[in-house]
Design a protein around this motif. Sequence first.
Motif: not given
Length: 415
Positions: A115-125, A143-158
């Motif tokens: 789904a991220f790939t279809a949205a144009g998300i890459t490891s540069e994001d 978070k897990d899906g993005a990290e598997s693509m080597d995307v830098a993630v700011i996790p869900n935080t309250p």
Amino acid sequence: MLNLAPNEREQLQLERLQATLNRAYRNVPFHQNRQNLVAGRNGKDPSAIERVEDIAALPFMERKHLGEHYPYGLFAVPLKDIVRIHTAPGTTRHPTVTGYTRQDLRMWREMVGRAFTAAGITSEDILQIDLDPGLANWGRDYKDGAESMDVAVIPNTPLSPSKQLMVLRDYKTSALVTTPSRAIQLTDLMFKAELNPTALNLKRLILVGEPLMPEVRRRLESRLHVETWHQFGLSEVPGPAIAFECRDHHGLHINEDHFLPEIVDPVSGDVLPRGETGELVLTTLTTRAFPLIRFRTGEKARLMADTCPCGTTFLKLEWFEDRTDDILNINGVKVHPSQITRHIEDALSFVPKYRAAVREAEGEKKLLEAAIAMDDRLFSDEIKILEKRIHQLESSLRENLGVPVRIRLMETSLL
């Protein structure tokens, strides 16, 4: 997988459906006890299904079944094979408990990555996740899906909306996963703070949890100068990115190698022809720990018959705002009326006359409003005691449902 020919896709679905039915029938008493899994073949192995269409002979699963078999009654693998357990509010007194094997988690990473790939998300994001507490499980999956693509993630935080906006600006977020309601709230807050959207690095909004109305999409895209991408999942089970938008932005492609979709008449349960609107029913094809067999989602939808210019051959789903059941969708979190009644009774020791509705709060973020009739049983000699009871009820609903809550006392005649 995204470009399978129709005959190849159906063959793959049939093989995976038969494997799922065999595993469920062999390991889950709930399915074993329903001897009519295949109409006219009582007691026969459900793998006798010879075509995908034969699934219409199987009985439905409903949300009530998830709570009735709390906690592990619907697991199809031994507990030693479970590596993650999720809990969500159910429609009975028990919550919904779902489990995942390592293979299941790999499947979700694959679907989220797709789904991220279809949205144009890459490891540069730099991807930021901002979801309500009731969708915390989705936060982990995204978070897990993005990290598997080597995307830098700011996790869900309250964080408060103002803090989320600060992170969005200072951390140079380029993609944001959130609900339409929270996106509108952040946008309004940004303009209130006189923050120019050109000062942000934001390029894409991944909007989840709720149907996306065309006017909301236009509003967000024009104010933030971003492209929006819509995705569908189930907040109770099993997770996000079951369907996703491609660059065409006309319907959501269903991951048909992992899920078998049907549209049924919400009253009769009869399968409707492609293109007609009804209730979405889903069957898992690859989930090992917690298989769903003809699960009634309550979502109003239709399967689109047109081919997609993007080249993906997976069916597309049109997802509507209203539902086929009485569940309330609050910022992507599903709340059943029975849950509200139960928590009111627990807090007040009785059930007064009340009305529950979804309302818009500040910044158009949605909340659950429970208007409760004035009742002599609520009152005591001190107003402080009443205020304390109402405050405790709000806290209980907020904590257990994972959504914002507001309680109002009203005259009975106004309800």
